[in-house]
Scaffold this motif. Structure first.
Motif, PDB file in Angstrom:
ATOM      1  N   PRO A  15       0.796  -1.224   0.000  1.00  0.00           N
ATOM      2  CA  PRO A  15       0.000   0.000   0.000  1.00  0.00           C
ATOM      3  C   PRO A  15       0.833   1.280   0.000  1.00  0.00           C
ATOM      4  O   PRO A  15       0.348   2.324  -0.395  1.00  0.00           O
ATOM      5  CB  PRO A  15      -0.827  -0.116   1.276  1.00  0.00           C
ATOM      6  CG  PRO A  15      -0.071  -1.043   2.152  1.00  0.00           C
ATOM      7  CD  PRO A  15       0.624  -1.996   1.225  1.00  0.00           C
ATOM      8  N   GLU A  16       2.084   1.206   0.428  1.00  0.00           N
ATOM      9  CA  GLU A  16       2.912   2.413   0.443  1.00  0.00           C
ATOM     10  C   GLU A  16       3.198   2.944  -0.956  1.00  0.00           C
ATOM     11  O   GLU A  16       3.601   4.092  -1.121  1.00  0.00           O
ATOM     12  CB  GLU A  16       4.224   2.168   1.205  1.00  0.00           C
ATOM     13  CG  GLU A  16       5.124   1.126   0.611  1.00  0.00           C
ATOM     14  CD  GLU A  16       4.772  -0.306   1.004  1.00  0.00           C
ATOM     15  OE1 GLU A  16       5.443  -1.210   0.483  1.00  0.00           O
ATOM     16  OE2 GLU A  16       3.837  -0.531   1.787  1.00  0.00           O
ATOM     17  N   GLN A  17       2.982   2.150  -1.995  1.00  0.00           N
ATOM     18  CA  GLN A  17       3.195   2.628  -3.350  1.00  0.00           C
ATOM     19  C   GLN A  17       2.068   3.553  -3.810  1.00  0.00           C
ATOM     20  O   GLN A  17       2.192   4.204  -4.839  1.00  0.00           O
ATOM     21  CB  GLN A  17       3.377   1.467  -4.322  1.00  0.00           C
ATOM     22  CG  GLN A  17       2.097   0.748  -4.689  1.00  0.00           C
ATOM     23  CD  GLN A  17       2.361  -0.503  -5.474  1.00  0.00           C
ATOM     24  OE1 GLN A  17       2.463  -1.560  -4.918  1.00  0.00           O
ATOM     25  NE2 GLN A  17       2.462  -0.396  -6.761  1.00  0.00           N
ATOM     26  N   CYS A  18       0.997   3.664  -3.035  1.00  0.00           N
ATOM     27  CA  CYS A  18      -0.114   4.554  -3.372  1.00  0.00           C
ATOM     28  C   CYS A  18       0.262   5.974  -2.963  1.00  0.00           C
ATOM     29  O   CYS A  18       0.235   6.329  -1.783  1.00  0.00           O
ATOM     30  CB  CYS A  18      -1.385   4.098  -2.666  1.00  0.00           C
ATOM     31  SG  CYS A  18      -2.851   5.034  -3.164  1.00  0.00           S
ATOM     32  N   LEU A  19       0.603   6.794  -3.929  1.00  0.00           N
ATOM     33  CA  LEU A  19       1.078   8.142  -3.657  1.00  0.00           C
ATOM     34  C   LEU A  19      -0.024   9.032  -3.092  1.00  0.00           C
ATOM     35  O   LEU A  19      -1.205   8.861  -3.405  1.00  0.00           O
ATOM     36  CB  LEU A  19       1.643   8.775  -4.929  1.00  0.00           C
ATOM     37  CG  LEU A  19       2.850   8.070  -5.543  1.00  0.00           C
ATOM     38  CD1 LEU A  19       3.285   8.778  -6.815  1.00  0.00           C
ATOM     39  CD2 LEU A  19       3.993   7.996  -4.550  1.00  0.00           C
ATOM     40  N   ARG A  55      -9.100  -6.121  -6.378  1.00  0.00           N
ATOM     41  CA  ARG A  55      -9.303  -6.981  -5.203  1.00  0.00           C
ATOM     42  C   ARG A  55      -8.922  -6.258  -3.916  1.00  0.00           C
ATOM     43  O   ARG A  55      -9.248  -6.702  -2.828  1.00  0.00           O
ATOM     44  CB  ARG A  55      -8.483  -8.262  -5.324  1.00  0.00           C
ATOM     45  CG  ARG A  55      -8.834  -9.118  -6.520  1.00  0.00           C
ATOM     46  CD  ARG A  55     -10.202  -9.703  -6.460  1.00  0.00           C
ATOM     47  NE  ARG A  55     -10.290 -10.634  -5.346  1.00  0.00           N
ATOM     48  CZ  ARG A  55     -11.395 -11.185  -4.915  1.00  0.00           C
ATOM     49  NH1 ARG A  55     -12.533 -10.891  -5.486  1.00  0.00           N
ATOM     50  NH2 ARG A  55     -11.391 -12.014  -3.910  1.00  0.00           N
ATOM     51  N   SER A  56      -8.168  -5.146  -4.007  1.00  0.00           N
ATOM     52  CA  SER A  56      -7.877  -4.311  -2.839  1.00  0.00           C
ATOM     53  C   SER A  56      -7.764  -2.857  -3.302  1.00  0.00           C
ATOM     54  O   SER A  56      -7.430  -2.591  -4.458  1.00  0.00           O
ATOM     55  CB  SER A  56      -6.625  -4.770  -2.094  1.00  0.00           C
ATOM     56  OG  SER A  56      -5.539  -4.987  -2.933  1.00  0.00           O
ATOM     57  N   GLY A  87      -8.508   8.156   3.377  1.00  0.00           N
ATOM     58  CA  GLY A  87      -7.751   7.425   4.376  1.00  0.00           C
ATOM     59  C   GLY A  87      -8.192   5.987   4.561  1.00  0.00           C
ATOM     60  O   GLY A  87      -7.505   5.202   5.202  1.00  0.00           O
ATOM     61  N   ASP A  88      -9.331   5.622   3.991  1.00  0.00           N
ATOM     62  CA  ASP A  88      -9.812   4.251   4.127  1.00  0.00           C
ATOM     63  C   ASP A  88      -9.183   3.345   3.079  1.00  0.00           C
ATOM     64  O   ASP A  88      -8.667   3.803   2.057  1.00  0.00           O
ATOM     65  CB  ASP A  88     -11.332   4.195   3.973  1.00  0.00           C
ATOM     66  CG  ASP A  88     -12.050   3.943   5.278  1.00  0.00           C
ATOM     67  OD1 ASP A  88     -11.388   3.892   6.325  1.00  0.00           O
ATOM     68  OD2 ASP A  88     -13.274   3.788   5.241  1.00  0.00           O
ATOM     69  N   PHE A  89      -9.275   2.056   3.338  1.00  0.00           N
ATOM     70  CA  PHE A  89      -8.702   1.061   2.444  1.00  0.00           C
ATOM     71  C   PHE A  89      -9.509  -0.221   2.553  1.00  0.00           C
ATOM     72  O   PHE A  89     -10.284  -0.408   3.487  1.00  0.00           O
ATOM     73  CB  PHE A  89      -7.234   0.808   2.790  1.00  0.00           C
ATOM     74  CG  PHE A  89      -7.022   0.461   4.237  1.00  0.00           C
ATOM     75  CD1 PHE A  89      -7.081  -0.850   4.662  1.00  0.00           C
ATOM     76  CD2 PHE A  89      -6.787   1.454   5.178  1.00  0.00           C
ATOM     77  CE1 PHE A  89      -6.907  -1.179   5.994  1.00  0.00           C
ATOM     78  CE2 PHE A  89      -6.605   1.141   6.515  1.00  0.00           C
ATOM     79  CZ  PHE A  89      -6.667  -0.186   6.921  1.00  0.00           C
TER      80      PHE A  89
END
Length: 109
Positions: A15-19, A55-56, A87-89
């Motif tokens: 998830p850290e790749q989501c800028l 899927r995510s 901020g949600d995932f």
């Protein structure tokens, strides 16, 4: 404003790749597999070869503008939808897995 700009990244980066400022989707659970990111609304994920594959998800939008994303089952913001606040995932999309074809930025859910 619609943004069809898509980012491709290496598999398994998490998830850290989501800028910051982006809506991100992966084609496997737990932020694995192929990845796409958008900075605005997108009426047709199929144009970027990602329709019905998510899927995510992660909503990493900035405050001060549209802060939520409404995701739709069909292209052009059609069909059933659900909203993901800033901020949600979703690490594992169960009932919605592989059924997202467009998204629109909105003010709150």
């Amino acid at each position: 404003m619609d943004s069809r700009a898509v980012t491709h990244a290496r598999s398994g980066a998490g998830p850290e790749q989501c800028l910051y400022g982006s809506i991100c989707a992966w084609d496997e659970g737990n932020y694995e597999g192929s990845f796409r990111a958008w900075e605005g609304s997108n009426p047709n994920w199929h144009d970027s070869d990602f329709g019905d594959r998510a899927r995510s998800l992660k909503n990493n939008l900035r405050p001060g503008g549209p802060d939520a994303v409404r995701l739709y089952a069909d292209p052009n913001y059609g069909g059933n939808s659900f909203c993901l606040p800033r901020g949600d995932f979703a690490e594992q999309l169960s009932s919605w897995g592989n059924d997202i074809s467009s998204h629109r930025l909105v003010e709150g859910c």
